[in-house]
Write an enzyme that holds these catalytic residues in place. Sequence first.
Site, PDB file in Angstrom:
ATOM      1  N   HIS A 104      -5.899   2.322  12.376  1.00  0.00           N
ATOM      2  CA  HIS A 104      -6.700   1.183  11.946  1.00  0.00           C
ATOM      3  C   HIS A 104      -7.795   0.802  12.935  1.00  0.00           C
ATOM      4  O   HIS A 104      -8.685   0.032  12.589  1.00  0.00           O
ATOM      5  CB  HIS A 104      -5.808  -0.036  11.685  1.00  0.00           C
ATOM      6  CG  HIS A 104      -5.114  -0.012  10.360  1.00  0.00           C
ATOM      7  ND1 HIS A 104      -3.925   0.641  10.160  1.00  0.00           N
ATOM      8  CD2 HIS A 104      -5.448  -0.562   9.161  1.00  0.00           C
ATOM      9  CE1 HIS A 104      -3.551   0.496   8.897  1.00  0.00           C
ATOM     10  NE2 HIS A 104      -4.448  -0.230   8.269  1.00  0.00           N
TER      11      HIS A 104
ATOM     12  N   ASN B  63       0.851  -1.193   0.000  1.00  0.00           N
ATOM     13  CA  ASN B  63       0.000   0.000   0.000  1.00  0.00           C
ATOM     14  C   ASN B  63       0.890   1.248   0.000  1.00  0.00           C
ATOM     15  O   ASN B  63       0.919   2.024   0.956  1.00  0.00           O
ATOM     16  CB  ASN B  63      -0.924  -0.011   1.219  1.00  0.00           C
ATOM     17  CG  ASN B  63      -2.139   0.873   1.015  1.00  0.00           C
ATOM     18  OD1 ASN B  63      -2.206   1.635   0.060  1.00  0.00           O
ATOM     19  ND2 ASN B  63      -3.095   0.771   1.918  1.00  0.00           N
TER      20      ASN B  63
END
Length: 432
Positions: free
Chosen positions: A335, A304
């Site tokens: 997250h 990513n």
Amino acid sequence: MDWLPLFTVYPVSFYQGASFPFALLFHYLCNKDSFSIQSRYLFLLAGGGALAVAAMGPYALLVFTSALCAMVLLSSLGPQDVHRWTFFFQMSWQTLCHLGLHYTEYYLQEPPSVRFCITLSCLMLLTQRVTSLCMDICDGKVEAASGLARNGSSWSDYVCKSLPYFSYLLFFPALLGGSLCSFQRFQASVQRSGSPSHHRRDFWSLGWRGLQILALECLREALSLLVSAGPGLEDCQHVECVYTMWTTAGLFKLTYYSHWLRDDSLLHAAGFGVEFGEEEYIPDADIWTLETTHRIALFTRTWNQSTAQWLRRLIFQRSRGCRLLQTFAFSAWWHGLHPGQVFGFLCWAVMVEADYLIHTFANGFIRCWPLRLLYRALTWAHTQLIIAYIMLAVEGRNLSSLRLLCNSFNSVFPMVYCILLFLLAKRKHKVN
């Protein structure tokens, strides 16, 4: 470094696919002289609002509130203060929403709403765009939105001048996924004018991505059959757990590769995936590097990629001590701070630190090419197994899944790197 709950990946992919014709329409209209710059910003903003309502339902209000409050802060704060206050607000708002998910999953013991999970994913991406914009303002790359209010002669002028900022926060090709697009590249892409040769390149680029997605989906289906036929972590024994972990992590990776390529295709269809100005488009999935590297540090920088670069700029480069640990700790916070995520990201930080010391020592110690070849093969396998271990910890999220993973034979692999980290750090300290 960006993970989503897997059960939200396919609904997100559905809504991204539904947005594809509108992305192509936007790209087509941008080549019409009658389609003004203001109309383009409005098209992207209206598309983002419609997509948010369709994908999130009533939870879209959480995203709209966050974007509106961020816009108020951008308009009222100067370049020196805007990053600190917007960062504090965005992370506080996002954390409150994540705590709502914790309450549902761990206290009420109920499955979370898919729409709410999509909303959390959207808020995480919104935090990326807001903080990226604020850092650009602090660095002088972008005009501060607060200056628009002073320079504008009327309220209507101010609204028109602030439209690009608000459109950037909610534009539909990047609302639910995709590589982080800076505000400068966003503006350059909206104001562009295409050429026939450029359209042909876009067509072939989209066709190639479509073939890649098809191949990944076929591999994913084949691997899912192997995973479903084999034992789980609760049933496996000793070395059998390695096979279970490897195949399960492979299924996770194929799912994310396919998802990232879909997001990438949507951005390209809308015209945001080509090079404009000084910035080059950075795809999230460099599959070849991720699957062939024998370095955990390189895997970390490549996984990513736009998010990895955002974390580097936001946390790593601004930290004074324990920069690696702070970066991964923030990533766990961003997250959602689930137990598996906290353990997984902190384990990842330790593995990267060990990776630096191990390879520095090996490069000075191993000289002949047969040994180097053997070393690369062994470290490649060990890297993939450690990443698989981290992936299962993060994806499992809850304590019961984490306990199964830690009690399995797979814990040997990160433990080896922890022992090597301790020995090499001690040796380095003695040498110094």
